[in-house]
Enzyme design. Sequence first.
Site, PDB file in Angstrom:
ATOM      1  N   MET A   6      42.728  22.088  54.763  1.00  7.87           N
ATOM      2  CA  MET A   6      43.098  21.464  53.481  1.00  7.87           C
ATOM      3  C   MET A   6      44.607  21.334  53.409  1.00  7.87           C
ATOM      4  O   MET A   6      45.337  22.265  53.770  1.00  7.87           O
ATOM      5  CB  MET A   6      42.623  22.333  52.331  1.00  7.87           C
ATOM      6  N   TYR A  47      49.878  19.447  43.529  1.00  5.14           N
ATOM      7  CA  TYR A  47      48.766  18.651  44.054  1.00  5.14           C
ATOM      8  C   TYR A  47      47.754  19.609  44.683  1.00  5.14           C
ATOM      9  O   TYR A  47      47.398  19.523  45.849  1.00  5.14           O
ATOM     10  CB  TYR A  47      49.248  17.589  45.062  1.00  5.14           C
ATOM     11  N   LEU A  48      47.314  20.526  43.838  1.00  9.43           N
ATOM     12  CA  LEU A  48      46.578  21.703  44.304  1.00  9.43           C
ATOM     13  C   LEU A  48      45.202  21.358  44.863  1.00  9.43           C
ATOM     14  O   LEU A  48      44.523  20.466  44.367  1.00  9.43           O
ATOM     15  CB  LEU A  48      46.418  22.692  43.134  1.00  9.43           C
ATOM     16  N   HIS A 106      45.139  26.194  47.943  1.00  8.00           N
ATOM     17  CA  HIS A 106      46.001  26.845  46.941  1.00  8.00           C
ATOM     18  C   HIS A 106      45.176  27.777  46.055  1.00  8.00           C
ATOM     19  O   HIS A 106      45.610  28.873  45.708  1.00  8.00           O
ATOM     20  CB  HIS A 106      46.647  25.796  46.023  1.00  8.00           C
ATOM     21  N   ARG A 146      48.704  16.593  51.905  1.00  9.45           N
ATOM     22  CA  ARG A 146      48.995  15.342  52.626  1.00  9.45           C
ATOM     23  C   ARG A 146      47.726  14.649  53.127  1.00  9.45           C
ATOM     24  O   ARG A 146      47.804  13.489  53.541  1.00  9.45           O
ATOM     25  CB  ARG A 146      49.955  15.597  53.784  1.00  9.45           C
ATOM     26  N   LYS A 178      47.830  28.407  57.158  1.00 12.71           N
ATOM     27  CA  LYS A 178      47.961  27.075  57.765  1.00 12.71           C
ATOM     28  C   LYS A 178      49.415  26.817  58.152  1.00 12.71           C
ATOM     29  O   LYS A 178      49.699  26.228  59.175  1.00 12.71           O
ATOM     30  CB  LYS A 178      47.477  25.995  56.803  1.00 12.71           C
ATOM     31  N   GLU A 230      41.720  23.415  47.277  1.00 14.72           N
ATOM     32  CA  GLU A 230      41.019  24.698  47.422  1.00 14.72           C
ATOM     33  C   GLU A 230      41.854  25.748  48.178  1.00 14.72           C
ATOM     34  O   GLU A 230      41.703  26.936  47.966  1.00 14.72           O
ATOM     35  CB  GLU A 230      39.682  24.502  48.134  1.00 14.72           C
ATOM     36  N   GLN A 276      55.932  29.128  58.670  1.00 16.94           N
ATOM     37  CA  GLN A 276      56.522  29.430  57.363  1.00 16.94           C
ATOM     38  C   GLN A 276      56.317  30.908  57.018  1.00 16.94           C
ATOM     39  O   GLN A 276      57.225  31.579  56.513  1.00 16.94           O
ATOM     40  CB  GLN A 276      55.889  28.530  56.300  1.00 16.94           C
TER      41      GLN A 276
HETATM   42  O1  PAF Z   1      54.120  25.896  51.393  1.00 16.90           O
HETATM   43  C1  PAF Z   1      54.644  25.235  50.474  1.00 16.90           C
HETATM   44  O2  PAF Z   1      53.979  24.558  49.677  1.00 16.90           O
HETATM   45  C2  PAF Z   1      56.168  25.232  50.324  1.00 16.90           C
HETATM   46  O3  PAF Z   1      56.788  25.239  51.563  1.00 16.90           O
HETATM   47  C3  PAF Z   1      56.682  26.383  49.431  1.00 16.90           C
HETATM   48  C4  PAF Z   1      56.403  27.737  50.052  1.00 16.90           C
HETATM   49  C5  PAF Z   1      56.035  26.303  48.065  1.00 16.90           C
HETATM   50  C6  PAF Z   1      58.201  26.256  49.257  1.00 16.90           C
HETATM   51  O4  PAF Z   1      58.549  25.038  48.665  1.00 16.90           O
END
Ligand code: PAF
Length: 277
Positions: free
Chosen positions: A181, A29-30, A34, A184, A146, A32, A150
């Site tokens: 962005m 669900y890309l 991504h 969700r 963002k 900008e 992570q």
């Molecule tokens: O950031 C994300 O979209 C996810 O956490 C990832 C890194 C693709 C792992 O599923």
Amino acid sequence: MEVFETIAGMRNARKRLSEPVGFVPTMGYLHEGHLALVRKARSDNNAVVVSIFVNPTQFDPSEDFQTYPRDIQRDLSLLEREGVDIAFTPSVEEMYPERFDTYIHVGGVTRRLEGASRPGHFTGVATVVAKLFGIVKPNRAYFGRKDAQQLVVIGKMVADLNMDVEIVSVPTVREPDGLAMSSRNVYLNSREREAARVLWKALQGAKRLWAQGERRTARLREEMIQCIEEEPLATIDYVSVADPITLDELHQCRGPALASLAVRIGKTRLIDNLLLE
Ligand code: PAF
């Protein structure tokens, strides 16, 4: 662009790529944000691989795995346009066959913030990212700022497990009104979309105080909380000012600090952050 749904297909194709190989893991669900990762990977490397996989192990049973937005055809055409070499789009069964039973648990940095609100989330993220690294064997992997925690968790996993991949972080891409962005954001109705501006507004408030020399984190947090509480559709999950490396909550800032927050707008949980430096 070649598209592979199987690990074997992806592995074979990887052998033909010219190095360095840049890798962008996504849940599809890309947007900008991504595409900024993909463009950076494209400019840094000879080949680019993007994965699209909505990873069930990083969702709690009460979360939105089933309803997480998906549009694989649109995603693939966007990636094709960006000059991506390979899209890897495995099924859940391909990634987690029956009797799959190995997980990566990253320690301390996963206990706070998102980790505290979403138990098990980072074990799912670390496990799938480790698997994807093992399959794609990238020289570099790209993640957005963002998801600041992570990035810290993946950096720790790569360092602790001596994974031979360089982690590259890319700035958050924002809508013109500052909203970060996120896939969700599609859940927000028009009133909620307006209310969602409060996350960036709160972070800007902290930044303003910081620029005036405020280093007491209680004041910085209070500023953000007050701002969010003025928005009737917003409910705070957490508001934090933490050490950007350990993610320990700070009392007084002596160096840079990571201001971060998670806020529910209606039923949609949004996160954002800003490095105060
Ligand atoms: O950031 C994300 O979209 C996810 O956490 C990832 C890194 C693709 C792992 O599923």
